[in-house]
Design an enzyme around this catalytic site. Structure first.
Site, short mmCIF file in Angstrom:
data_model
loop_
_atom_site.label_atom_id
_atom_site.label_comp_id
_atom_site.label_asym_id
_atom_site.label_seq_id
_atom_site.Cartn_x
_atom_site.Cartn_y
_atom_site.Cartn_z
N HIS A 73 0.82 -1.21 0.00
CA HIS A 73 0.00 0.00 0.00
C HIS A 73 0.86 1.27 0.00
CE1 HIS A 73 -3.40 2.52 1.87
NE2 HIS A 73 -3.88 2.06 0.74
N LYS B 41 3.07 4.47 -0.99
CA LYS B 41 2.93 5.48 -2.03
C LYS B 41 4.09 6.45 -1.89
CE LYS B 41 -2.10 5.20 -1.61
NZ LYS B 41 -2.14 4.30 -0.44
N ASP C 64 16.01 11.79 -7.83
CA ASP C 64 17.45 12.00 -7.67
C ASP C 64 17.94 11.68 -6.26
OD1 ASP C 64 17.64 12.70 -10.29
OD2 ASP C 64 18.04 14.83 -9.97
N HIS D 251 -9.87 10.97 1.99
CA HIS D 251 -8.88 9.93 1.73
C HIS D 251 -7.56 10.19 2.47
CE1 HIS D 251 -6.29 7.18 -0.71
NE2 HIS D 251 -7.39 6.45 -0.66
N LYS E 95 -4.77 10.32 5.33
CA LYS E 95 -4.40 9.45 6.45
C LYS E 95 -3.41 10.23 7.32
CE LYS E 95 -4.74 6.55 2.59
NZ LYS E 95 -6.08 6.07 2.66
N ASP F 195 -1.13 15.66 20.65
CA ASP F 195 -0.84 16.76 21.58
C ASP F 195 -0.51 18.06 20.88
OD1 ASP F 195 -1.32 15.10 23.73
OD2 ASP F 195 0.79 14.52 23.95
#
Length: 502
Positions: free
Chosen positions: A166, A168, A173, A415, A417, A422
């Protein structure tokens, strides 16, 4: 959200160039005269040992950052992604990637096998380029797998076929990287006319990029990452230089047609140097950590459970909370022990707030069914929950092209995440709050302890939780705002014992 209408192979390459526009004439574009290293190195030298971070809130902004980096890379582009949709952006972006390879850039693409729907000819044509390598992660369901073999793999190795990559990441470079929630399709970059996502990425420079490169290398060299040529040996024998050239010519011809991109995209391309320079000037510099799982996630001795390095890191960070935990996750299905963890925090005075998708907004009924079965329990535990609306007011601020879409705006869904602890510690990555991310899928993300950056993101999440953007399931039932057909399908999914794989 997958649309297998065009060559998915072409769309995988969106991650590298990610601009939904064709090649423009020399008079219309800014020549690539400044190598990436010359742009970035002065910033790194001014902040030794620190990582530069910039939160990419808007889809178009994230798109343009990828485009600028791809155009200015001089050595390598390494990408690792889960979903690629075939759409206009994907085709045009693939042509730009091909041009990068043709100018000598080494391109490595690592693709999860589960959702690929690509003609072997297209995969192999791109892989035949001397500067492009494509590997498929855990190829047990799609690439080079017959229907009979696919069925056998599910029956004999159910856990194994559910172990997906999963991750991404897009790395340029070895100096600059982007990671976060965005997959590769129109809807993640605000260019889908019917459905789009409220998402979040992190642009990073410095030491954290080296950690991301090390993670990419582990996956690239893993036995689970198989070169596409080995999976498609028979079709490979039929790929002649002439046919390969035809595929390349088709890409270039498509990208050369003005009708294949909108006027606002042309303008965005022209503004690239100014826009990216602005991102670099606004970066926050601090010590950061790249969190990543190992290929395969865990040993499998615990069945569908077992956790992983990303799970352990996030649980440890949450356990240390003293005042509040603020989470944004498209799916909210507590893994084993999750409710107990948050209940303990609440008992010692820690406020826990989570915003997730409503039934009306979600595109994943299976995952929502798991949340729906837990919702009352989560509320009774003392967790503050908000459910994102399909028509939030905030979309007017997040979609740059919203005035043009105002008459018929797309459905909006969450979508991103993200977690803030704190008001000081920030995590942006690919980890969903569900059993699949905790135990099966490999995940990545960036964690940084920086009050300014953490508060900046937390305020955006708090804005997403306001009544004009989200509903409160503690005082209302947001499910009733979804269509009757969607509510009926939800009942079906709720009846199935799917929680461990959601």
């Amino acid at each position: 959200m997958i649309r297998p209408l065009l060559l998915i192979t072409l769309s995988l390459l969106l991650i590298l160039t990610a601009v939904p526009g064709a090649r423009l004439s020399a008079a219309e574009t800014t020549p690539v005269t400044l190598p990436l290293a010359r742009s970035i190195q002065p910033l790194l030298s001014a902040h030794p040992g620190k990582t530069g971070l910039y939160v990419l809130e808007k889809g178009e902004e994230s798109l343009l950052a990828r485009a600028w980096l791809a155009d200015h890379a001089t050595k390598s582009i390494d990408v690792q992604y889960f979903i690629w949709s075939s759409d206009n952006i994907g085709i045009l972006a693939s042509e730009a990637l091909l041009r990068a390879a043709e100018r000598g850039i080494r391109v490595r693409v690592l693709v999860d096998d589960l959702l690929i729907d690509a003609p072997p000819e297209s995969l192999l044509a791109l892989a035949r380029h001397p500067n492009i390598d494509i590997r498929i992660y855990n190829p047990k369901m799609t690439v080079g797998t017959s229907k009979v073999k696919r069925f056998a793999n599910v029956v004999t190795g159910f856990r194994s076929v559910n172990q997906r990559m999963h991750d991404k990441t897009a790395l340029f470079d070895g100096m600059v990287g982007i990671t976060g929630g965005r997959n590769m399709a129109d809807e993640y970059y605000d260019f889908d006319q019917e459905y789009t996502f409220r998402d979040r990425d992190m642009l990073m420079l410095g030491p954290t990029v080296a950690e991301a490169e090390a993670s990419f290398a582990r996956f690239w060299e893993s036995p689970l990452a198989v070169p596409v040529e080995k999976l498609l040996k028979k079709p490979m024998k039929k790929m002649t230089p002439e046919r390969t050239g035809q595929v390349y010519a088709g890409l270039h011809a498509y990208a050369g047609k003005p009708e294949n991109f909108a006027p606002e995209v042309r303008q965005a391309l022209q503004n690239l140097p100014r826009r990216f320079d602005g991102l670099l000037r606004e970066m926050v510099w601090d010590e950061a950590r790249f969190i990543s799982d190992l290929p395969g996630k865990n040993s499998g001795r615990e069945g569908l459970g077992g956790g992983g390095r990303s799970t352990a890191a996030l649980v440890d960070a949450v356990s240390r909370a003293k005042r509040r935990v603020t989470i944004q996750s498209p799916y909210l299905v507590m893994p084993e022990g999750g409710v107990e963890l948050f209940r303990k925090l609440i008992r010692r005075g820690v406020e826990v707030r989570i915003v997730t998708n409503s039934l009306a907004a979600t595109d994943n009924l299976q995952a929502f069914s798991g949340y729906r079965k837990q919702r009352n329990r989560l509320l009774k535990a003392g967790i503050t929950i908000r459910e994102f609306r399909p028509d939030p007011a905030v979309r007017q601020e997040l979609i740059d092209r919203y005035p043009k879409l105002k008459e018929k705006p797309p459905t909006f869904a969450l979508h991103a995440k993200t977690m803030v602890i704190d008001g000081v510690t920030l995590f942006v990555g690919t980890f969903n709050l569900d059993p699949r991310s905790a135990n099966l899928n490999t995940e990545v993300g960036v964690m940084v302890r920086n009050p300014a950056l953490a508060r900046q993101v937390e305020e955006r999440i708090e804005r997403d939780m306001r009544p004009e953007n989200s509903w409160n399931p503690a005082t209302d039932n947001p499910d009733r705002r979804a269509s009757a057909a969607k509510r009926n399908r939800l009942r079906l999914w709720k009846s199935l014992p799917l929680t461990p794989i959601l």
